[in-house]
Enzyme design. Structure first.
Site, PDB file in Angstrom:
ATOM      1  N   HIS A  15      73.253  53.801 -39.059  1.00  0.00           N
ATOM      2  CA  HIS A  15      72.205  53.453 -38.407  1.00  0.00           C
ATOM      3  C   HIS A  15      70.949  54.131 -38.796  1.00  0.00           C
ATOM      4  O   HIS A  15      71.108  55.228 -39.452  1.00  0.00           O
ATOM      5  CB  HIS A  15      72.147  53.502 -36.927  1.00  0.00           C
ATOM      6  CG  HIS A  15      72.278  54.757 -36.353  1.00  0.00           C
ATOM      7  ND1 HIS A  15      72.259  54.854 -34.858  1.00  0.00           N
ATOM      8  CD2 HIS A  15      72.289  56.034 -36.702  1.00  0.00           C
ATOM      9  CE1 HIS A  15      72.122  56.057 -34.582  1.00  0.00           C
ATOM     10  NE2 HIS A  15      72.303  56.863 -35.550  1.00  0.00           N
ATOM     11  N   CYS A  34      68.491  61.312 -37.053  1.00  0.00           N
ATOM     12  CA  CYS A  34      68.886  60.057 -36.938  1.00  0.00           C
ATOM     13  C   CYS A  34      67.725  59.135 -37.609  1.00  0.00           C
ATOM     14  O   CYS A  34      67.836  57.922 -37.529  1.00  0.00           O
ATOM     15  CB  CYS A  34      69.229  59.814 -35.323  1.00  0.00           C
ATOM     16  SG  CYS A  34      70.689  60.092 -35.339  1.00  0.00           S
ATOM     17  N   HIS A  40      72.460  56.664 -42.054  1.00  0.00           N
ATOM     18  CA  HIS A  40      73.478  57.634 -41.934  1.00  0.00           C
ATOM     19  C   HIS A  40      74.577  57.239 -40.912  1.00  0.00           C
ATOM     20  O   HIS A  40      74.478  56.221 -40.105  1.00  0.00           O
ATOM     21  CB  HIS A  40      73.246  59.256 -41.390  1.00  0.00           C
ATOM     22  CG  HIS A  40      72.317  58.882 -39.963  1.00  0.00           C
ATOM     23  ND1 HIS A  40      71.325  58.571 -39.719  1.00  0.00           N
ATOM     24  CD2 HIS A  40      73.311  59.231 -38.753  1.00  0.00           C
ATOM     25  CE1 HIS A  40      71.112  58.395 -38.519  1.00  0.00           C
ATOM     26  NE2 HIS A  40      72.506  58.780 -37.820  1.00  0.00           N
ATOM     27  N   HIS A  42      77.833  57.122 -38.180  1.00  0.00           N
ATOM     28  CA  HIS A  42      78.641  57.804 -37.128  1.00  0.00           C
ATOM     29  C   HIS A  42      80.217  57.268 -36.994  1.00  0.00           C
ATOM     30  O   HIS A  42      80.348  55.812 -37.173  1.00  0.00           O
ATOM     31  CB  HIS A  42      77.951  57.607 -35.739  1.00  0.00           C
ATOM     32  CG  HIS A  42      76.673  58.313 -35.730  1.00  0.00           C
ATOM     33  ND1 HIS A  42      76.481  59.688 -35.568  1.00  0.00           N
ATOM     34  CD2 HIS A  42      75.323  57.847 -35.770  1.00  0.00           C
ATOM     35  CE1 HIS A  42      75.183  60.311 -35.525  1.00  0.00           C
ATOM     36  NE2 HIS A  42      74.372  58.963 -35.611  1.00  0.00           N
ATOM     37  N   ASP A  80      82.122  47.418 -37.064  1.00  0.00           N
ATOM     38  CA  ASP A  80      82.941  48.238 -37.941  1.00  0.00           C
ATOM     39  C   ASP A  80      82.401  48.196 -39.595  1.00  0.00           C
ATOM     40  O   ASP A  80      82.366  46.954 -39.760  1.00  0.00           O
ATOM     41  CB  ASP A  80      84.494  48.053 -37.968  1.00  0.00           C
ATOM     42  CG  ASP A  80      85.091  49.314 -38.402  1.00  0.00           C
ATOM     43  OD1 ASP A  80      84.714  50.504 -38.350  1.00  0.00           O
ATOM     44  OD2 ASP A  80      86.361  48.936 -39.104  1.00  0.00           O
ATOM     45  N   HIS A  81      82.122  49.136 -40.076  1.00  0.00           N
ATOM     46  CA  HIS A  81      81.742  49.416 -41.443  1.00  0.00           C
ATOM     47  C   HIS A  81      80.333  48.707 -41.668  1.00  0.00           C
ATOM     48  O   HIS A  81      80.165  47.837 -42.754  1.00  0.00           O
ATOM     49  CB  HIS A  81      82.768  49.045 -42.362  1.00  0.00           C
ATOM     50  CG  HIS A  81      83.618  50.339 -42.503  1.00  0.00           C
ATOM     51  ND1 HIS A  81      84.733  50.527 -41.411  1.00  0.00           N
ATOM     52  CD2 HIS A  81      84.109  51.091 -43.422  1.00  0.00           C
ATOM     53  CE1 HIS A  81      85.418  51.247 -41.930  1.00  0.00           C
ATOM     54  NE2 HIS A  81      85.157  51.466 -43.019  1.00  0.00           N
ATOM     55  N   GLU A 125      78.825  58.989 -29.604  1.00  0.00           N
ATOM     56  CA  GLU A 125      78.161  58.892 -30.789  1.00  0.00           C
ATOM     57  C   GLU A 125      78.732  60.238 -31.784  1.00  0.00           C
ATOM     58  O   GLU A 125      78.871  59.971 -33.352  1.00  0.00           O
ATOM     59  CB  GLU A 125      76.938  58.795 -30.725  1.00  0.00           C
ATOM     60  CG  GLU A 125      75.967  58.464 -32.267  1.00  0.00           C
ATOM     61  CD  GLU A 125      74.644  58.323 -31.877  1.00  0.00           C
ATOM     62  OE1 GLU A 125      74.280  57.068 -32.051  1.00  0.00           O
ATOM     63  OE2 GLU A 125      73.821  59.130 -31.826  1.00  0.00           O
TER      64      GLU A 125
HETATM   65 NI    NI Z   1      72.354  58.733 -35.818  1.00  0.00          NI
END
Ligand code: NI
Length: 139
Positions: A15, A34, A40, A42, A80-81, A125
């Site tokens: 995100h 972020c 990047h 998580h 996911d992914h 997170e």
């Molecule tokens: Ni982040």
């Protein structure tokens, strides 16, 4: 008799927290790492909990296998992914903060669950940072 049952699940997603109507400096100042322009990832840990009466016939509040299947279908298959900003229409107009992701997950699961059970979403997170969302109304 009231009890809570829960299921843990996991998904990896990328995100970026960013407001296009803010300057780069303000985005950087508010969102920090972020706000990285190239996104990047998580490792999100999800805990979904259902609270309600124990069914005297089955001894269950809710069949956890059904909860597990529901999370797999509605959450993991969707996120996911994925790049939440680019791949997921849920976040096209919504900053994918952990708070918003928890709220979106709650909204995805809620319609598929019995109305007499309270749904609580906990979303990690990072191993130390988490948010809790229980819907707008208390039961
Ligand atoms: Ni982040």
């Amino acid at each position: 008799m009231i009890a809570t049952v829960g299921r843990k699940a996991h998904f990896n997603a990328a995100h970026r927290l960013y407001r296009p109507d803010w300057s780069d400096a303000r985005n950087e100042s508010v969102f920090g790492k972020c706000n990285n322009p190239n996104y990047h990832g998580h490792n999100y840990e999800l805990i979904a909990e259902l609270t309600g009466p124990i069914d005297p016939e089955t001894g269950y509040v809710f069949d956890i296998k059904h909860l597990s299947d529901l999370i797999e279908r509605e959450v993991e298959a969707r996120f996911d992914h994925k790049n939440l900003n680019l791949d997921c229409p849920e976040f096209a107009q919504l900053i994918p903060s952990a708070e918003h992701i928890a709220q979106v997950i709650w909204n995805l699961l809620r319609p598929h669950l019995p109305i007499n059970l309270q749904l609580k979403i906990t979303l990690y997170e990072t191993p130390r940072n988490f948010v809790v969302y229980k819907g707008e109304q208390t039961h």
